[in-house]
Design a protein around this motif. Structure first.
Motif, PDB file in Angstrom:
ATOM      1  N   ARG A 189       0.714  -0.842  -0.335  1.00 34.67           N
ATOM      2  CA  ARG A 189      -0.369   0.110   0.316  1.00 34.67           C
ATOM      3  C   ARG A 189       0.429   1.587   0.149  1.00 34.67           C
ATOM      4  N   ALA A 190       1.964   1.626   0.841  1.00 34.65           N
ATOM      5  CA  ALA A 190       2.655   2.800   0.966  1.00 34.65           C
ATOM      6  C   ALA A 190       3.410   2.578  -0.434  1.00 34.65           C
ATOM      7  N   THR A 191       4.064   1.522  -0.766  1.00 37.32           N
ATOM      8  CA  THR A 191       4.763   1.295  -2.465  1.00 37.32           C
ATOM      9  C   THR A 191       3.505   2.031  -3.664  1.00 37.32           C
ATOM     10  N   MET A 192       2.700   1.717  -3.206  1.00 33.19           N
ATOM     11  CA  MET A 192       1.747   2.234  -4.630  1.00 33.19           C
ATOM     12  C   MET A 192       0.974   3.778  -4.246  1.00 33.19           C
ATOM     13  N   LEU A 193       1.014   4.464  -2.366  1.00 31.41           N
ATOM     14  CA  LEU A 193       1.141   5.006  -2.930  1.00 31.41           C
ATOM     15  C   LEU A 193       2.114   6.162  -2.857  1.00 31.41           C
ATOM     16  N   SER A 195       4.183   5.574  -5.516  1.00 33.61           N
ATOM     17  CA  SER A 195       4.658   6.002  -6.538  1.00 33.61           C
ATOM     18  C   SER A 195       3.349   7.201  -7.505  1.00 33.61           C
ATOM     19  N   ALA A 196       2.166   7.426  -6.917  1.00 32.18           N
ATOM     20  CA  ALA A 196       0.894   7.781  -7.393  1.00 32.18           C
ATOM     21  C   ALA A 196       1.843   9.115  -7.040  1.00 32.18           C
ATOM     22  N   GLU A 197       2.110   9.609  -5.899  1.00 33.26           N
ATOM     23  CA  GLU A 197       2.922  10.854  -5.489  1.00 33.26           C
ATOM     24  C   GLU A 197       3.984  11.070  -6.697  1.00 33.26           C
ATOM     25  N   ALA A 198       5.249  10.034  -6.345  1.00 27.78           N
ATOM     26  CA  ALA A 198       6.280  10.246  -7.200  1.00 27.78           C
ATOM     27  C   ALA A 198       5.601  10.401  -8.286  1.00 27.78           C
ATOM     28  N   ALA A 199       4.640  10.499  -9.453  1.00 27.90           N
ATOM     29  CA  ALA A 199       4.389  10.092 -10.391  1.00 27.90           C
ATOM     30  C   ALA A 199       3.956  11.663 -10.613  1.00 27.90           C
ATOM     31  N   ALA A 206      10.986   5.438  -5.021  1.00 30.12           N
ATOM     32  CA  ALA A 206      12.411   5.534  -3.616  1.00 30.12           C
ATOM     33  C   ALA A 206      12.721   6.344  -3.604  1.00 30.12           C
ATOM     34  N   GLN A 207      12.210   7.488  -4.199  1.00 30.45           N
ATOM     35  CA  GLN A 207      12.973   9.017  -3.735  1.00 30.45           C
ATOM     36  C   GLN A 207      12.004   9.598  -2.568  1.00 30.45           C
ATOM     37  N   VAL A 208      10.799   9.162  -2.985  1.00 30.71           N
ATOM     38  CA  VAL A 208       9.176   9.417  -2.189  1.00 30.71           C
ATOM     39  C   VAL A 208       9.550   8.163  -0.704  1.00 30.71           C
ATOM     40  N   THR A 215      11.893  11.993   7.216  1.00 27.99           N
ATOM     41  CA  THR A 215      11.571  13.063   7.624  1.00 27.99           C
ATOM     42  C   THR A 215      11.080  12.561   8.686  1.00 27.99           C
ATOM     43  N   ASN A 216      11.024  10.909   9.037  1.00 28.63           N
ATOM     44  CA  ASN A 216      10.605  10.469  10.148  1.00 28.63           C
ATOM     45  C   ASN A 216      11.364  10.309  11.463  1.00 28.63           C
TER      46      ASN A 216
END
Ligand code: NAP
Length: 258
Positions: A189-193, A195-199, A206-208, A215-216
Motif C-alpha cells: 500500500r505504501a509503495t502504491m501511494l 508511486s502515485a506521489e512520484a508520478a 524510491a525517492q519518495v 523525515t520520520n
C-alpha cells in the motif's frame, strides 16, 4: 511475555500481505488458531502455509470482505471466534473536488461499515463467553488528516466514533475494542501511494519512500512485524483494561505532545 491466548481463535481480514499479515503472524506466534481472508487466492494460500508452519490451525477464505457475500463466507468459517482484527484495503488518493457519490459510498462501505458489520456479527458470541478482543486497523489520518486521502480521513473518522461509544458498551462483558493507527509502514500500500506521489512530482517512488523515511523521527518506515506485535498485545489477556483507545504507530511522525 506469554500473551495468555494460546488455543484461542481469531479472525483477521485482509491478511495475506502487509499489516493484516503482520497481525496474523504475531497471533500465530502466541498460539492462536486463525481464520484469514483476502481476495487473491495465491498470496492467501502462501500466507496460510507460513502460518501453519508456526504450528497453529488456519482456515483461509478468499473473497472481498467489503461485500455482503464476502463477509458471509468469512463469518461462516469464523463462528465463535474470540478475537477479531478488522482490515481492508485503503481508499485511493485523490482531490476533494473529483470524488463522486459512488467514491464516497465505496470508502464508507470498505473502511467504516465493513468493520462495523464484522463487529456486529462477532460481538454477541464474545459477550456470551464473557471474553473477547477486537482490534480495528485504521490510520494515522484519524488523528492527523492526510490531504490526498480525503476518503480515508472521512470513513475512518466515522468508524472511530462508532468504536468510541460501542467499546464502552461491551467492556462490562470482558470484551475490548481498540483501534490501531498505522503511520508510514513498508507495505505494498505504501509503495502504491509513493508511486502515485512520484508520478505527480516527476521523481521515483524510491525517492519518495526515502523522503518519508528520512523525515520520520526514527528515520525509517515501520514494519508489519512491529505492527503485529502491538496488535497481539492488545488481543492478549494483559490488555483487558485498554478500552476504546486509538493507538498511533507512526515512529513519532505526528508532532504532538499528547
Ligand atoms: P497492503 O500491503 O496493500 O495489504 C492489503 C491486504 O489486504 C492484502 O492482503 C490484500 O489482499 C487485502 N485486501 C485488500 N482489499 C481487500 C478486500 N476488499 N477484501 C479482502 N482483502 C483485501 O496494505 P497495508 O499497508 O497492509 O494496509 C492495510 C490497511 O492499513 C489499509 O486500510 C491501509 O489504508 C491502512 N494504512 C496503511 C498504512 C501504511 O503505511 N502501510 C498507513 C496508514 C493506513 P488482496 O489484494 O489479495 O485482497
Amino acid at each position: 511475555m506469554d500473551l495468555g491466548i494460546r488455543g484461542k481463535r481469531a479472525l483477521v481480514t485482509a491478511a495475506s500481505k502487509g499489516l493484516g499479515r503482520g497481525c496474523a503472524m504475531a497471533l500465530a506466534e502466541a498460539g492462536v488458531d486463525l481464520v484469514i481472508n483476502a481476495r487473491g487466492g495465491e498470496a492467501l494460500a502462501a500466507a496460510a502455509a507460513d502460518l501453519r508452519a508456526m504450528g497453529v490451525q488456519v482456515t483461509a477464505v478468499a473473497g472481498d470482505i467489503t461485500t455482503e457475500a464476502g463477509r458471509a463466507a468469512v463469518l461462516a468459517a469464523a463462528e465463535g471466534v474470540d478475537i477479531l482484527v478488522t482490515n481492508a484495503g485503503g481508499p485511493p488518493p485523490g482531490l476533494w473536488s473529483q470524488w463522486a457519490r459512488a467514491d464516497f459510498q465505496a470508502a464508507i462501505e470498505a473502511n467504516m461499515l465493513t468493520p462495523i458489520f464484522l463487529m456486529q456479527a462477532v460481538l454477541p458470541g464474545m459477550i456470551g463467553k464473557g471474553w473477547g478482543r477486537v482490534v480495528n486497523i485504521t490510520s494515522q489520518s484519524v488523528k492527523s488528516p492526510v490531504p490526498v486521502l480525503g476518503l480515508s480521513n472521512m470513513a475512518r473518522a466515522g468508524l472511530t466514533g462508532f468504536v468510541g461509544g460501542t467499546s464502552r458498551q461491551v467492556a462490562p462483558h470482558g470484551v475490548t475494542i481498540n483501534n490501531l493507527l498505522p503511520g508510514n509502514h513498508a507495505t505494498d500500500r505504501a509503495t502504491m501511494l509513493n508511486s502515485a506521489e512520484a508520478a505527480k512530482r516527476g521523481v521515483t517512488a524510491a525517492q519518495v519512500a526515502a523522503e518519508h523515511a528520512g523525515t520520520n523521527p526514527t528515520r525509517r518506515a515501520g514494519t508489519p512485524a512491529e505492527f503485529g506485535a502491538m496488535c497481539a498485545f492488545l488481543c492478549s489477556t494483559h490488555a483487558g483494561f485498554i478500552v476504546g483507545q486509538n493507538i498511533l504507530l507512526d515512529g513519532g511522525a505526528g508532532n504532538a505532545t499528547l
